[in-house]
Design an enzyme around this catalytic site. Sequence first.
Site, PDB file in Angstrom:
ATOM      1  CB  SER A  13      -0.975   0.003   1.183  1.00  0.00           C
ATOM      2  OG  SER A  13      -0.290   0.193   2.396  1.00  0.00           O
ATOM      3  CG  ASN A  14       3.661   2.659   2.945  1.00  0.00           C
ATOM      4  OD1 ASN A  14       3.468   3.835   3.215  1.00  0.00           O
ATOM      5  ND2 ASN A  14       3.481   1.679   3.828  1.00  0.00           N
ATOM      6  CG  HIS A 115       9.963   1.248  12.014  1.00  0.00           C
ATOM      7  ND1 HIS A 115      10.184  -0.113  11.916  1.00  0.00           N
ATOM      8  CD2 HIS A 115       9.618   1.483  13.296  1.00  0.00           C
ATOM      9  CE1 HIS A 115       9.982  -0.668  13.104  1.00  0.00           C
ATOM     10  NE2 HIS A 115       9.646   0.277  13.959  1.00  0.00           N
TER      11      HIS A 115
HETATM   12  C1  GAR Z   1       4.024  -0.688   6.788  1.00  0.00           C
HETATM   13  O1  GAR Z   1       3.245  -0.383   7.929  1.00  0.00           O
HETATM   14  C2  GAR Z   1       5.498  -0.460   7.082  1.00  0.00           C
HETATM   15  O2  GAR Z   1       5.713   0.616   7.949  1.00  0.00           O
HETATM   16  C3  GAR Z   1       5.869  -1.762   7.725  1.00  0.00           C
HETATM   17  O3  GAR Z   1       5.195  -2.741   6.989  1.00  0.00           O
HETATM   18  C4  GAR Z   1       3.984  -2.189   6.476  1.00  0.00           C
HETATM   19  C5  GAR Z   1       3.942  -2.441   4.977  1.00  0.00           C
HETATM   20  O4  GAR Z   1       2.707  -2.121   4.434  1.00  0.00           O
HETATM   21  N1  GAR Z   1       7.286  -1.951   7.702  1.00  0.00           N
HETATM   22  C6  GAR Z   1       7.976  -2.506   8.685  1.00  0.00           C
HETATM   23  O5  GAR Z   1       7.467  -2.943   9.699  1.00  0.00           O
HETATM   24  C7  GAR Z   1       9.474  -2.574   8.432  1.00  0.00           C
HETATM   25  N2  GAR Z   1      10.161  -2.971   9.623  1.00  0.00           N
HETATM   26  P1  GAR Z   1       2.491  -2.068   2.874  1.00  0.00           P
HETATM   27  O6  GAR Z   1       3.066  -3.370   2.289  1.00  0.00           O
HETATM   28  O7  GAR Z   1       1.004  -2.016   2.695  1.00  0.00           O
HETATM   29  O8  GAR Z   1       3.200  -0.860   2.351  1.00  0.00           O
END
Ligand code: GAR
Length: 198
Positions: A13-14, A115
């Site tokens: 999603s990011n 993070h």
């Molecule tokens: C996000 O919340 C990111 O901050 C976290 O994983 C998620 C990924 O979401 N990352 C960590 O915990 C790294 N240590 P996404 O795949 O939907 O972007």
Amino acid sequence: MLKLAVLGSGKGSNFVAIQNAIVSSGGILADKARVVLVASDNAGAGILDHARAFGLPAEALPKGAFKTKLEPEIEQTLASLIRRSGADLVVLAGYMRVVKAPLLDAFPERIINIHPSILPAFKGLEAWKQALAAGVAETGCTVHWVNAEIDGGDVLGQERVPILPGDTAETLHARIHEAEHRLYPAVIARLAVELGKA
Ligand code: GAR
């Protein structure tokens, strides 16, 4: 134009928030950045499906033997892929492997991560659950430079998020995700200017 290589292990999603900020008219990254590669250590990751749907190069890495880091040869393959893509900046977006020497040495001071906590609080896995368990009133998200220390590089930006009565791990992580989707494109837009690419 700042050229981005985005690495992720999960739903992505990011990455979608970053790409939307690039392709939307008036988006904060329009005319500032473009994604030249999306790569994942997980061939089934949603981030790769999103990348293909946007028509972007999407690469799955070979499955290695370790869980928390890539084997050095695989990380070397990843570094070569990124180099060939011409990326200026490596963007970790839900990338769940510890970055080791092959990648760190190939892109010094050019790898950033998001993070889900206000670092230095709650480093490591599932930081939103750590925050809930600690009983704190707020948490948030941090974008930082990546170095050899896990979640330890210099902070580039943070957004705070309240913890509300009745929050579960899911509701809290969803609220942090919303903040991440604002913060990550904003920090990348600033870096595009600071690195002389926009
Ligand atoms: C996000 O919340 C990111 O901050 C976290 O994983 C998620 C990924 O979401 N990352 C960590 O915990 C790294 N240590 P996404 O795949 O939907 O972007």
